[in-house]
Design an enzyme around this catalytic site. Structure first.
Site, short mmCIF file in Angstrom:
data_model
loop_
_atom_site.label_atom_id
_atom_site.label_comp_id
_atom_site.label_asym_id
_atom_site.label_seq_id
_atom_site.Cartn_x
_atom_site.Cartn_y
_atom_site.Cartn_z
CE LYS A 106 -4.64 6.65 -8.00
NZ LYS A 106 -5.16 6.26 -6.69
C1 LIG Z 1 -2.62 12.07 -6.17
C2 LIG Z 1 -2.00 10.79 -5.71
N1 LIG Z 1 -0.66 10.68 -5.71
C3 LIG Z 1 -0.05 9.55 -5.33
C4 LIG Z 1 -0.77 8.46 -4.93
C5 LIG Z 1 -0.03 7.24 -4.46
O1 LIG Z 1 -0.23 6.15 -5.27
P1 LIG Z 1 -0.01 4.67 -4.68
O2 LIG Z 1 -1.25 4.32 -3.91
O3 LIG Z 1 0.16 3.81 -5.89
O4 LIG Z 1 1.18 4.70 -3.83
C6 LIG Z 1 -2.16 8.52 -4.92
C7 LIG Z 1 -2.95 7.34 -4.50
O5 LIG Z 1 -4.14 7.29 -4.49
C8 LIG Z 1 -2.80 9.71 -5.30
O6 LIG Z 1 -4.13 9.84 -5.29
#
Ligand SMILES: Cc1ncc(COP(=O)(O)O)c(C=O)c1O
Length: 394
Positions: free
Chosen positions: A189
């Site tokens: 990210k």
């Molecule tokens: C659009 C979206 N929402 C939520 C998430 C979830 O994030 P995390 O991996 O920190 O749980 C991601 C992860 O890549 C994502 O791409």
């Protein structure tokens, strides 16, 4: 190509000695889990976005789950969202025994289409407990429209801003417009803590609920019980909560990364600008939308299949052979076995999502990409496309 030295990975975190020092300080401090680093990270994050509360968690997924729980999503209700997203955005609806109500995307922005949100709200045939827009690739959804719909139909909005830090939508940052907004600090990210996330909100009741639910439903966190001046061993359990707290180790990296967020964004913007300038003239490619601000977490390109003798998949293979990593964002959720089986979806139920999926791929865009690497990516895409360019048959 020598794969070891010349390979350009699709994604790479940008970390340096500042992050190393911060982690070492925590290691030496004697306190590794949620404590003063996490509290400082939350304060700094809230101040950056100019929002009253920021609550650190061990993932963005946890942020989505606790947000939906806090705004009242429950069994038998529906959450309006997009099928064009990572599975985290929808699985958390199922955690609460609610159902996703997918609506299609705008094919140019990849984001949920507000007209289609309005259509399902207007029908009033289902109990809709939340709207969950996702700012795909870091390009803000039409939040003015979504906010207006949220007010008109009194349905809370949980913004999935996992890709969208930092970017403004008008005068406000994405993530700060809905009832809550969530950010992800996963390794790929725009800022990272390895794994981690943050929920932001302007609603104190929701902030309190999320704080309790992130740590077993306890009314006091370990930091309060052992370290604070009013030290006491006593705590009560007021809910059956979860284990979603962020560690100080991760928060210390997050604080350093937050300090670099604007510089990172400038670098990603510069790369996006180079790509836009170079690809604009190529009619076998369609560029991502960039009419408004963009966080440029991802750079999504579409091939124009009528102009090429190769498919998107063949394009990706040739990029790989040239030593360049790519990815596909996203395989729409209605094509996934679980959702197909659960809701009996057909591939063309969401035609824009299907169409975009079949022709899109993402190319590297991160602060550590050198100018030479960016040039190589541009030249490789041009070479592959021009070699496969369809000449008119007479
Ligand atoms: C659009 C979206 N929402 C939520 C998430 C979830 O994030 P995390 O991996 O920190 O749980 C991601 C992860 O890549 C994502 O791409």
């Amino acid at each position: 190509m020598n794969r070891n030295t010349d390979y350009i990975p699709f994604s790479k975190p940008c970390l340096g000695t500042d992050e190393e020092k911060a982690v070492c300080n925590v290691l030496k401090s004697g306190w590794l889990t949620t404590g003063k680093e996490t509290i400082a990270f939350e304060k700094e994050f809230a101040s950056f976005l100019d929002v009253p509360w920021a609550i650190a968690l061990n993932s963005g997924t946890a942020g989505l789950h606790l947000s939906l729980e806090a705004v009242g999503v429950n069994s038998g209700s529906f959450v309006v969202t997009t099928p064009y997203t990572f599975t985290a955005s929808a699985e958390i609806i199922r955690y609460l025994d609610a159902d996703p109500l997918f609506v299609d995307i705008d094919e140019h922005t990849y984001n949920i289409d507000p007209d289609l949100i309005e259509n399902v709200l207007k029908k009033r045939s289902k109990k809709i407990s939340a709207i969950l827009p996702v700012h795909i690739a870091g390009y803000p959804c039409e939040m003015d429209r979504i906010e207006e719909l949220s007010k008109r139909y009194t349905v809370p909005v949980v913004e999935d801003a996992a890709h969208a830090f930092p970017v403004k939508c008008g005068t406000r940052y994405t993530g700060t417009i809905g009832t809550t907004g969530i950010f992800s600090f996963y390794a790929n990210k725009t800022i990272t803590t390895g794994e981690g996330g943050m929920v932001v909100t302007g609603n104190s009741d929701i902030a309190d609920r999320i704080k309790i639910m992130r740590l077993h439903g306890m009314d006091r966190e370990a930091w309060d019980r052992y370290i604070c001046p009013e030290t006491s061993w006593y705590y009560d359990v007021v809910e059956a909560g979860y284990k979603y707290n962020l560690t100080d180790l991760a928060a210390s990296i997050g604080r350093v990364q937050l300090g670099k967020a604007v510089m990172f964004l400038e670098k990603r913007k510069k790369i996006a600008q180079r790509y836009n300038e170079e690809f604009m003239e190529l009619d076998f490619l369609e560029l991502p939308s960039y009419r408004t601000d963009h966080a440029w977490h991802l750079y999504l390109l579409k091939i124009v299949p009528e102009k090429l003798t190769i498919t998107r998949d063949q394009f990706i293979i040739q990029m790989k052979e040239a030593g360049i990593g790519t990815s596909v964002h996203f395989i729409p959720l209605h094509l996934m076995s679980y959702y197909k089986k659960q809701y009996d979806f057909k591939d063309d139920d969401f035609p824009h999502a299907l169409k975009n999926y079949l022709v899109s791929f993402s190319i590297p865009i991160y602060p550590d990409l050198s100018e030479t690497q960016v040039e190589r990516i541009i030249n490789t895409i041009k070479e592959i496309g021009l070699k496969a360019y369809k000449t008119r048959q007479l």
